[in-house]
Design a protein around this motif. Structure first.
Motif, PDB file in Angstrom:
ATOM      1  N   LEU A 107     -43.902  33.166 -12.586  1.00 22.77           N
ATOM      2  CA  LEU A 107     -43.383  32.999 -11.233  1.00 22.77           C
ATOM      3  C   LEU A 107     -42.210  32.027 -11.209  1.00 22.77           C
ATOM      4  N   GLY A 108     -42.432  30.846 -11.757  1.00 20.59           N
ATOM      5  CA  GLY A 108     -41.446  29.782 -11.688  1.00 20.59           C
ATOM      6  C   GLY A 108     -40.740  29.546 -13.007  1.00 20.59           C
ATOM      7  N   HIS A 109     -39.813  28.597 -12.963  1.00 20.76           N
ATOM      8  CA  HIS A 109     -39.013  28.265 -14.141  1.00 20.76           C
ATOM      9  C   HIS A 109     -39.864  27.618 -15.229  1.00 20.76           C
ATOM     10  N   SER A 110     -39.478  27.860 -16.478  1.00 21.24           N
ATOM     11  CA  SER A 110     -39.983  27.089 -17.599  1.00 21.24           C
ATOM     12  C   SER A 110     -38.901  26.095 -18.024  1.00 21.24           C
ATOM     13  N   ILE A 111     -39.203  25.224 -18.969  1.00 20.25           N
ATOM     14  CA  ILE A 111     -38.224  24.236 -19.416  1.00 20.25           C
ATOM     15  C   ILE A 111     -37.108  24.861 -20.256  1.00 20.25           C
ATOM     16  N   GLU A 112     -37.234  26.135 -20.614  1.00 17.80           N
ATOM     17  CA  GLU A 112     -36.281  26.753 -21.531  1.00 17.80           C
ATOM     18  C   GLU A 112     -34.922  27.010 -20.877  1.00 17.80           C
ATOM     19  N   THR A 113     -33.862  26.817 -21.653  1.00 21.76           N
ATOM     20  CA  THR A 113     -32.518  27.241 -21.293  1.00 21.76           C
ATOM     21  C   THR A 113     -31.972  28.078 -22.443  1.00 21.76           C
ATOM     22  N   ARG A 114     -30.961  28.897 -22.146  1.00 25.65           N
ATOM     23  CA  ARG A 114     -30.396  29.775 -23.165  1.00 25.65           C
ATOM     24  C   ARG A 114     -29.240  29.104 -23.907  1.00 25.65           C
ATOM     25  N   LYS A 115     -28.850  29.719 -25.010  1.00 29.04           N
ATOM     26  CA  LYS A 115     -27.692  29.259 -25.758  1.00 29.04           C
ATOM     27  C   LYS A 115     -26.421  29.434 -24.931  1.00 29.04           C
ATOM     28  N   LYS A 116     -25.430  28.645 -25.256  1.00 29.09           N
ATOM     29  CA  LYS A 116     -24.164  28.667 -24.536  1.00 29.09           C
ATOM     30  C   LYS A 116     -23.571  30.081 -24.486  1.00 29.09           C
ATOM     31  N   GLU A 117     -23.061  30.445 -23.298  1.00 28.75           N
ATOM     32  CA  GLU A 117     -22.390  31.714 -23.040  1.00 28.75           C
ATOM     33  C   GLU A 117     -23.321  32.911 -23.217  1.00 28.75           C
ATOM     34  N   THR A 118     -24.613  32.703 -22.861  1.00 29.55           N
ATOM     35  CA  THR A 118     -25.578  33.795 -22.867  1.00 29.55           C
ATOM     36  C   THR A 118     -25.852  34.230 -21.435  1.00 29.55           C
ATOM     37  N   LEU A 119     -25.873  35.534 -21.215  1.00 25.73           N
ATOM     38  CA  LEU A 119     -26.128  36.102 -19.895  1.00 25.73           C
ATOM     39  C   LEU A 119     -27.522  36.706 -19.863  1.00 25.73           C
ATOM     40  N   GLU A 120     -28.291  36.362 -18.830  1.00 27.13           N
ATOM     41  CA  GLU A 120     -29.600  36.963 -18.608  1.00 27.13           C
ATOM     42  C   GLU A 120     -29.515  37.901 -17.416  1.00 27.13           C
ATOM     43  N   ILE A 121     -29.919  39.130 -17.619  1.00 24.42           N
ATOM     44  CA  ILE A 121     -29.981  40.120 -16.548  1.00 24.42           C
ATOM     45  C   ILE A 121     -31.453  40.397 -16.267  1.00 24.42           C
ATOM     46  N   SER A 122     -31.905  40.104 -15.050  1.00 23.46           N
ATOM     47  CA  SER A 122     -33.332  40.193 -14.746  1.00 23.46           C
ATOM     48  C   SER A 122     -33.597  41.145 -13.593  1.00 23.46           C
TER      49      SER A 122
ATOM     50  N   ASN B  68     -49.232  22.874 -30.014  1.00 24.48           N
ATOM     51  CA  ASN B  68     -49.322  23.432 -31.358  1.00 24.48           C
ATOM     52  C   ASN B  68     -48.513  24.720 -31.359  1.00 24.48           C
ATOM     53  N   PRO B  69     -48.364  25.405 -32.488  1.00 24.27           N
ATOM     54  CA  PRO B  69     -47.523  26.600 -32.519  1.00 24.27           C
ATOM     55  C   PRO B  69     -47.933  27.699 -31.545  1.00 24.27           C
ATOM     56  N   ASP B  70     -49.186  27.657 -31.038  1.00 22.10           N
ATOM     57  CA  ASP B  70     -49.675  28.735 -30.179  1.00 22.10           C
ATOM     58  C   ASP B  70     -49.867  28.331 -28.714  1.00 22.10           C
ATOM     59  N   PHE B  71     -49.826  27.044 -28.393  1.00 22.96           N
ATOM     60  CA  PHE B  71     -50.237  26.628 -27.049  1.00 22.96           C
ATOM     61  C   PHE B  71     -49.251  25.612 -26.478  1.00 22.96           C
ATOM     62  N   SER B  72     -48.789  25.889 -25.243  1.00 26.21           N
ATOM     63  CA  SER B  72     -47.851  25.015 -24.538  1.00 26.21           C
ATOM     64  C   SER B  72     -48.319  24.817 -23.104  1.00 26.21           C
ATOM     65  N   LEU B  73     -48.034  23.619 -22.564  1.00 27.62           N
ATOM     66  CA  LEU B  73     -48.395  23.292 -21.180  1.00 27.62           C
ATOM     67  C   LEU B  73     -47.178  22.736 -20.454  1.00 27.62           C
ATOM     68  N   GLN B  74     -47.144  22.947 -19.134  1.00 25.95           N
ATOM     69  CA  GLN B  74     -46.047  22.424 -18.314  1.00 25.95           C
ATOM     70  C   GLN B  74     -46.586  21.930 -16.983  1.00 25.95           C
ATOM     71  N   ILE B  75     -46.056  20.800 -16.518  1.00 29.28           N
ATOM     72  CA  ILE B  75     -46.346  20.255 -15.192  1.00 29.28           C
ATOM     73  C   ILE B  75     -45.036  20.196 -14.420  1.00 29.28           C
ATOM     74  N   THR B  76     -45.073  20.608 -13.139  1.00 27.21           N
ATOM     75  CA  THR B  76     -43.846  20.747 -12.363  1.00 27.21           C
ATOM     76  C   THR B  76     -43.966  20.068 -11.000  1.00 27.21           C
ATOM     77  N   PRO B  77     -43.650  18.773 -10.896  1.00 28.75           N
ATOM     78  CA  PRO B  77     -43.556  18.145  -9.565  1.00 28.75           C
ATOM     79  C   PRO B  77     -42.418  18.802  -8.775  1.00 28.75           C
ATOM     80  N   THR B  78     -42.688  19.099  -7.496  1.00 30.83           N
ATOM     81  CA  THR B  78     -41.748  19.888  -6.698  1.00 30.83           C
ATOM     82  C   THR B  78     -41.579  19.285  -5.310  1.00 30.83           C
ATOM     83  N   PHE B  79     -40.326  19.236  -4.854  1.00 31.75           N
ATOM     84  CA  PHE B  79     -40.008  18.827  -3.480  1.00 31.75           C
ATOM     85  C   PHE B  79     -39.197  19.943  -2.824  1.00 31.75           C
ATOM     86  N   ILE B  80     -39.648  20.387  -1.643  1.00 32.31           N
ATOM     87  CA  ILE B  80     -39.005  21.488  -0.927  1.00 32.31           C
ATOM     88  C   ILE B  80     -38.564  21.008   0.449  1.00 32.31           C
ATOM     89  N   HIS B  81     -37.322  21.272   0.772  1.00 34.18           N
ATOM     90  CA  HIS B  81     -36.790  20.947   2.107  1.00 34.18           C
ATOM     91  C   HIS B  81     -36.255  22.227   2.737  1.00 34.18           C
TER      92      HIS B  81
END
Length: 301
Positions: free
Chosen positions: A52-67, A179-192
């Motif tokens: 649903l939401g963003h992950s911490i990942e960003t793409r390499k420079k000058e890469t286009l994502e079409i979604s 570890n190589p198989d498991f990742s976690l993310q926490i996302t504090p969010t403020f909405i106006h």
């Protein structure tokens, strides 16, 4: 043994000792430089969205994502006949990496007619085998715009007034690859969002998101997300959003299959305005299918 022979032996001895010490010093210097060079974790989530939401990942420079993000659901007691689902909502998006750390994006959703965009910057990368850089941190500033029309006069008159509604979402994404198989993310969010004169709902919301990824194969992973809203809307019944799904990587194409109670795609909307609980009653389950194609635009030669 003459004095000349003794002198030659001393020169050879001290010369070999000096050369050995010099080589050892150079080796120690190289080792120290190698240890100081950081080695960063990669592929914490493999894609720029957990589901649903963003992950911490960003793409390499000058890469286009079409979604192309899709959400399908049924309307209770719907008497019509439609193929697959009663309602299909689609978000068309383009993301572009200006640098390895900085990405911008823009999209449009046909169902709720919302235009959304974001700025995304990777602030910190997790390091391997180091007490420094224990997590990755990415900052996201999103916005959304919707145009609402209202009827005035009598029922025979068309809509004559309209208003532009904006909302802004600020997020801090904090993730760790455990570890190589498991990742976690926490996302504090403020909405106006802009205040609504018709109700007393807060126009500032505080939420926190939790996301995870568990690798189950070379190119597949189970993912899940949950957002808790501290001060929800009061004028209507809303629920915290939840998603569980599978991400499948096929070369430069990422396919995401998910079940969720969220209908919308813009962060401010699905986090604070999800009106269905996560259960199988009355069409509360929504099936999601996302397809993201990664297109490098920079010539590698």
């Amino acid at each position: 043994m003459t004095n000349k022979h003794i002198f030659r032996l001393l020169v050879l001895f001290f010369g070999s000792v000096g050369s050995s010490m010099q080589s050892q010093n150079l080796l120690e210097q190289l080792n120290s430089e190698f240890l100081e060079k950081p080695v960063f974790e990669i592929a914490t989530f493999k894609t720029t969205r957990i589901g649903l939401g963003h992950s911490i990942e960003t793409r390499k420079k000058e890469t286009l994502e079409i979604s192309l993000y899709n959400r399908y659901w049924n309307i209770p007691d719907f008497e019509g006949q439609r193929f697959l689902a009663d309602v299909v909502s689609t978000r068309y998006g383009l993301d572009y990496a200006i640098s390895d750390k900085f990405t911008v994006g823009l999209a449009y959703t046909n169902y709720d007619k919302i235009t959304d965009g974001f700025l995304k910057y990777k602030l910190l990368k997790q390091r391997q085998h180091s007490k420094k850089g224990l997590v990755s941190i990415t900052l996201v500033q999103g916005f959304s715009h919707r145009k609402s029309e209202s009827m005035v006069g009598n029922i025979y008159q068309p809509a004559t007034t309209s208003s532009n509604k904006y909302a802004f979402t600020s997020q801090v994404l904090v993730a760790r690859k455990l570890n190589p198989d498991f990742s976690l993310q926490i996302t504090p969010t403020f909405i106006h969002r802009e205040a609504n004169d018709l109700n007393n709902d807060p126009n500032n919301h505080f939420a926190i998101g939790f996301g995870g990824r568990h690798k189950i194969g070379g190119h597949a992973a189970i993912v899940s997300e949950y957002y808790y809203v501290a001060n929800p809307i009061k004028s209507i019944d809303t629920y915290n959003v939840f998603m569980v799904g599978v991400n499948w990587e096929v070369s430069d194409l990422m396919l995401q299959f998910q079940i969720t109670n969220a209908r919308n795609f813009a962060e401010d909307t699905f986090i604070t305005q999800t009106t269905n609980n996560f259960n199988a009653k009355d069409g509360n389950f929504h099936f999601g299918f996302n397809a993201t194609y990664v297109l490098p635009t920079r010539n590698k030669n």
